[in-house]
Design an enzyme around this catalytic site. Structure first.
Site, PDB file in Angstrom:
ATOM      1  N   SER A  53     -41.223  21.079  31.544  1.00  0.00           N
ATOM      2  CA  SER A  53     -41.600  22.489  31.496  1.00  0.00           C
ATOM      3  C   SER A  53     -43.090  22.697  31.339  1.00  0.00           C
ATOM      4  CB  SER A  53     -40.853  23.185  30.353  1.00  0.00           C
ATOM      5  OG  SER A  53     -41.085  22.545  29.114  1.00  0.00           O
ATOM      6  N   ASP A 313     -46.373  29.437  22.978  1.00  0.00           N
ATOM      7  CA  ASP A 313     -45.046  29.787  22.463  1.00  0.00           C
ATOM      8  C   ASP A 313     -44.506  28.779  21.448  1.00  0.00           C
ATOM      9  OD1 ASP A 313     -44.479  27.618  24.050  1.00  0.00           O
ATOM     10  OD2 ASP A 313     -43.305  28.702  25.534  1.00  0.00           O
ATOM     11  N   HIS A 316     -45.633  25.143  24.430  1.00  0.00           N
ATOM     12  CA  HIS A 316     -46.518  25.073  25.590  1.00  0.00           C
ATOM     13  C   HIS A 316     -47.881  25.676  25.264  1.00  0.00           C
ATOM     14  CE1 HIS A 316     -42.281  25.451  26.988  1.00  0.00           C
ATOM     15  NE2 HIS A 316     -42.641  24.382  27.687  1.00  0.00           N
TER      16      HIS A 316
END
Length: 347
Positions: A53, A313, A316
């Site tokens: 991600s 967040d 990340h």
């Protein structure tokens, strides 16, 4: 699959693939030729990215039908793009450095293999395709993995057991690179990123602890970072091994731990005020992170200026932090061998 993590061995089983085609072909003159990298005048860079991600430009959202809303993407795109960030990722800045378009997400490795096989089939029929056989071979294959795998292990196992899991993970990576999908299908240029400073993630720092004995001088968890360093050392050794074993291939290993830890340790130098606090999260200081309430939760709080934060967040990076990390990668100071990122292209 949450923004905070994805399944282990992402590279081997659920690869996110992205293809970039150059729309503006402005590539600086190459340095001295090294390994499999080569460039010629008027050449077009081609990049395929495999990652978790941290380099996902929208694959998870597409694959899972997941609705990602603002504030994701607010800083640059001004709308959600499927990236877990307020703007651009490291891979986006790397693409900008080559003057190529941002990567478009594909779902799994089978789509890549189908794309390649179909392209070569059309070429044999005399038709034009975005990438020819030489393009696939000369392309740069970037691999950005490790954070989610090691993160998940550390959440459930003690340190010694986590480290014991490294050899089979690395064996899967080697098999994927060397035999399963890449090298045996003609890939020759690899750029592999190690994992980041896991002990500096607000996600981990927010876990209740009995005391502060595991915190280092910068407020990061020593055990998590020790695991990240150990994994990267093993991954770097694997890359060295692959450089020897893979004929006519170049494998560049880049130490993202050093780069991302420096974002915290030297945060003032980069203009960050809150190196360990999440910009988009819940709970307020010191970390503004709650495992039950993500950045996408209705009651999440969002900072006014993301450029003052390292973490977007809790897992990340912000666009501002990604920009600093990308600049460090492009310097080649953290890579082995020290090859510039733009030292490849499609002939």
């Amino acid at each position: 699959m949450s923004a905070a993590g994805c399944s282990a061995l992402w590279l081997a089983f659920v690869l996110l693939l992205a293809l970039a085609l150059a729309l503006a072909l402005a590539l600086s003159p190459p340095l001295a030729k090294a390994g499999g990298f080569s460039c010629s005048p008027g050449a077009r860079p081609v990049v395929f990215n495999f990652g978790d991600s941290n380099s996902d430009t929208g694959g998870i959202a597409a694959a899972k039908g997941r609705h990602i809303a603002l504030p994701e993407g607010r800083a640059f795109f001004h709308h959600p793009t499927g990236r877990f960030c307020d703007g651009r990722l490291i891979i986006d800045f790397l693409c900008e450095s080559l003057n190529i378009s941002y990567l478009s997400p594909y779902l799994k490795v089978k789509e890549f293999l189908f794309f390649k096989d179909r392209s070569l089939e059309l070429i044999n029929q005399g038709q034009e395709t975005p990438i020819d056989a030489e393009g696939f071979q000369n392309a740069l294959y970037t691999i950005d993995i490790g954070q989610n795998d090691i993160n998940a292990l550390l959440s459930n196992l003690p340190y010694d057991q986590v480290v014991a899991k490294f050899p089979p993970i690395l064996a899967e990576i080697k098999y994927a690179v060397q035999m399963q999908i890449l090298y045996d299908n003609g890939s020759r240029n690899f750029w592999i990123h190690g994992t980041g400073a896991l002990g500096c993630l607000p996600q981990k720092l927010s876990i209740p602890r009995k005391n502060y004995s595991d915190l280092d001088q910068n407020g990061c968890l020593k055990t998590y970072n020790r695991a990240a360093v150990a994994f990267n050392a093993a991954l770097g050794s694997l890359c060295d091994q692959l450089n020897v074993e893979l004929k006519n291939a170049t494998v560049v290993y880049t130490d993202l731990f050093a780069i991302k830890y420096d974002l915290v340790a030297s945060h003032a130098k980069y203009g960050f005020d809150r190196p360990l606090m999440t910009c988009c999260g819940y709970g307020g200081p010191p970390y503004n992170y709650d495992l039950r309430r993500s950045c996408q939760s209705p009651n999440a709080t969002v900072c006014t200026d993301g450029s003052k934060f390292v973490s977007w967040d809790g897992v990340h990076l912000t666009e501002a932090a990604n920009a600093v990390a990308a600049a460090a990668i492009l310097s080649s100071a953290y890579s082995r061998p020290k090859i510039k990122f733009d030292q490849f292209c499609k002939a």
